[in-house]
Enzyme design. Structure first.
Site, PDB file in Angstrom:
ATOM      1  N   ALA A  11      -8.168  -0.403  22.650  1.00  0.00           N
ATOM      2  CA  ALA A  11      -7.957   0.126  21.379  1.00  0.00           C
ATOM      3  C   ALA A  11      -9.306   0.586  20.833  1.00  0.00           C
ATOM      4  O   ALA A  11      -9.311   0.399  19.579  1.00  0.00           O
ATOM      5  CB  ALA A  11      -7.140  -0.653  20.737  1.00  0.00           C
ATOM      6  N   ARG A  17      -8.376  13.522  17.167  1.00  0.00           N
ATOM      7  CA  ARG A  17      -7.331  14.398  16.792  1.00  0.00           C
ATOM      8  C   ARG A  17      -6.321  14.060  15.913  1.00  0.00           C
ATOM      9  O   ARG A  17      -5.698  14.992  15.386  1.00  0.00           O
ATOM     10  CB  ARG A  17      -6.675  14.979  18.250  1.00  0.00           C
ATOM     11  CG  ARG A  17      -7.617  16.039  18.983  1.00  0.00           C
ATOM     12  CD  ARG A  17      -6.925  16.065  20.484  1.00  0.00           C
ATOM     13  NE  ARG A  17      -7.246  14.916  21.144  1.00  0.00           N
ATOM     14  CZ  ARG A  17      -6.629  14.891  22.428  1.00  0.00           C
ATOM     15  NH1 ARG A  17      -5.521  15.924  22.947  1.00  0.00           N
ATOM     16  NH2 ARG A  17      -6.470  13.768  23.177  1.00  0.00           N
ATOM     17  N   TYR A 370      17.484  -0.359 -18.475  1.00  0.00           N
ATOM     18  CA  TYR A 370      16.335  -1.125 -17.502  1.00  0.00           C
ATOM     19  C   TYR A 370      16.361  -2.592 -17.924  1.00  0.00           C
ATOM     20  O   TYR A 370      16.463  -3.041 -18.961  1.00  0.00           O
ATOM     21  CB  TYR A 370      15.065  -0.616 -18.108  1.00  0.00           C
ATOM     22  CG  TYR A 370      13.782  -1.320 -17.853  1.00  0.00           C
ATOM     23  CD1 TYR A 370      13.548  -1.159 -16.317  1.00  0.00           C
ATOM     24  CD2 TYR A 370      13.016  -1.898 -18.684  1.00  0.00           C
ATOM     25  CE1 TYR A 370      12.466  -2.110 -15.738  1.00  0.00           C
ATOM     26  CE2 TYR A 370      11.937  -2.928 -18.134  1.00  0.00           C
ATOM     27  CZ  TYR A 370      11.505  -2.561 -16.548  1.00  0.00           C
ATOM     28  OH  TYR A 370      10.608  -3.539 -16.035  1.00  0.00           O
TER      29      TYR A 370
END
Ligand code: UD1
Ligand code: CA
Length: 479
Positions: A11, A17, A370
């Site tokens: 890794a 890219r 709320y």
């Protein structure tokens, strides 16, 4: 032969890219990083040591591993001098490795745990020096090709850019995943050269070198060639996601989950869904979400790290770190924010937002409310437009609403404040003092009427005409 197993995961590449500040292997794919998927597959073969070769953005990768795979160790590869070089320095950093060494790429997340287990089993049973996982693909462009003799024995791998025309026609490719005998690997890595088009140490050359040195070299061909797909750019990442989504959804449907349109249902690899759950189109279940049997979700609902109890219904809603109780009903258009806990049969309806709120068994907030930093008792009724004013500009405060309480429409509860068990609050109240159990609190201006104000101040308007008609005054024609 030692029965020990270790794994080396490559890794070190940045993944140019991807055009990202984040290293490629940390990009997310249905609930795990690419690297996380590979590590999970590797775990299936029970390695005693899990060594990750890091390089580009090493600190980010190390940090990620510390959080998600603290049992792994890292080896730092400063310059990417090839897959062979990467494995060589990992082996040099772990000179006491014996037994089987599995090598996998951190950017190939679709490898199944079972496939890796099969590779290792074949390798160990055959007492091979090296065994490579391969795939037959329609388009082998870019991959290393597996060259076999007339009897089908693996001779070597040739990289695409080093291959001649005959070799380019080979459709069996190297997946980049291998099982090696540690001693054979160590021995042959020391002999790698860089006489190839890229001037790199190729791990793939170990296959040929090991065979020449008299070791058995084998191959396992995967049944499903999508397992070897890597990820180089975001378009490939999306393609991997679709394949993995298909796998996850198919498995869930086979286990008894109904999906009306699986193409539009996105479920992370980390999510649990019980049999007899019904998922409507446009559902996303993410992270540590778990849905119990008989629940019905969607359409168009996103649940992250959310627990849904048996038989609950969640319609066109969004939830994060919420707990939705058995038989509870949410939505349409509800927003459950972290630490929202709905007890059994609670109801949170249209345009209701909750945060750090416990909604008791059978309690209802059906529309436009709320509820933040609040406790709502069982069977309480929260009217339309109720708001807990939980924030004073500096601190958050709690609102406690008792069992069986009734809070009238458009009430503002200025926290910290409580409404006692069985208390009522009149519609339109602004509550700043605690309401005792069983009381009715009214906290609004008394209504006053200015008699015939319209006739005096708005004569001749439609209102005036309507009022006159209502009072039965003669001579006012229909509007
Ligand atoms: C490699 C194989 C190829 C195989 C393909 C499968 C070699 C020479 N070729 O090619 O036969 O078909 O994988 O995907 O091995 N990495 C490092 N350090 C390095 C070089 C690479 O950590 O010095 C890591 C990369 O970050 C990547 C993995 O190794 O995760 C594979 O390297 P990459 O350069 O992508 O190899 P391929 O050219 O794809
Ligand atoms: Ca690659």
């Amino acid at each position: 032969m030692s029965s020990e197993r270790s794994a080396i995961i490559l890794a070190a590449g940045l993944g140019t890219r991807m055009k990202s500040a984040r290293p490629k292997v940390l990009h997310e794919l249905l609930g795990r990083s690419l690297l996380g998927h590979v590590l999970r597959a590797v775990k299936a073969v029970g390695p005693e040591r899990q060594i990750v070769v890091v390089g580009a953005a090493a600190d980010q990768v190390r940090e990620h591993l510390a959080e998600h795979a603290p049992e792994s160790t890292t080896v730092f590869q400063d310059k990417q001098l090839g897959t062979g070089h990467a494995v060589r320095i990992a082996m040099e950093a772990n000179p006491d490795l014996t037994g089987t060494v599995i090598v996998a790429c951190g950017d190939a997340p679709l490898l199944r745990p079972d496939t890796l287990a099969e590779l290792v089993e074949v390798h160990e049973k055959a007492r091979n020096g090296a065994t490579v996982l391969t795939a037959e693909v329609d388009d082998p462009t870019g991959f290393g090709r597996i060259v076999r003799d007339n009897e089908g024995n693996v001779l070597r791998n040739v990289e695409h850019r080093d291959a001649d025309l005959g070799e380019l026609a080979i459709r069996e490719i190297n997946s980049g995943t291998y099982a090696f005998d540690a001693d054979v690997l160590r021995e042959q890595l020391a002999r790698l050269d860089t006489a190839n088009d890229q001037g790199e140490e190729y791990l793939t050359d170990v296959l040929e070198l090991a065979r020449e040195a008299g070791h058995a070299v084998g191959a396992v061909v995967v049944d499903d060639p999508t397992e070897v797909l890597g990820c180089n750019d975001r378009a490939q990442l999306a393609a991997l996601r679709r394949i993995l989504q298909g796998r996850i959804n198919t498995e869930l449907m086979k286990s008894g989950v109904t999906m009306e349109d699986p193409e539009t249902v996105w479920i992370d690899a980390t999510v649990k869904v019980a049999p007899d759950v019904l998922l409507h189109p446009g559902v996303q279940l993410k992270g540590a979400t778990a849905v119990d049997s008989g629940a019905e979700i969607g359409p168009d609902t996103t649940l992250t790290d959310t627990i849904v109890g048996a038989g609950a219904e969640v319609v066109r809603s969004h939830a994060l770190q919420a707990h939705i109780g058995e038989g509870a009903h949410v939505g349409p258009f509800a927003h459950l924010r972290p630490a929202s806990k709905l007890a059994e049969k609670a109801k949170v309806g249209a345009f209701v937002e909750t945060k750090n709120a416990e909604i008791g068994r059978g309690a209802k907030a059906n529309h436009l409310a709320y509820l933040g930093d609040a406790t709502v008792g069982a069977d309480a009724n929260i009217g339309c437009g109720v708001i807990t004013a939980n924030y004073d500009g500096v601190h958050k405060h709690r609102t406690e609403i008792g069992e069986g309480a009734f809070v009238g429409c458009d009430t503002v509860l200025v926290a910290p404040v409580s409404v006692g068990d069985g208390a009522y609050v009149a519609a339109g109240s602004t509550i700043v003092k605690d309401v005792e159990p069983g009381d009715l609190a009214v906290a609004r201006a008394r209504q006053a009427a200015l008699t015939d104000w319209v006739a005096k101040k708005r004569p001749g308007t439609v209102s005036d005409k309507a009022a006159r008609r209502a009072k039965g005054e003669a001579g006012v024609s229909e509007a």
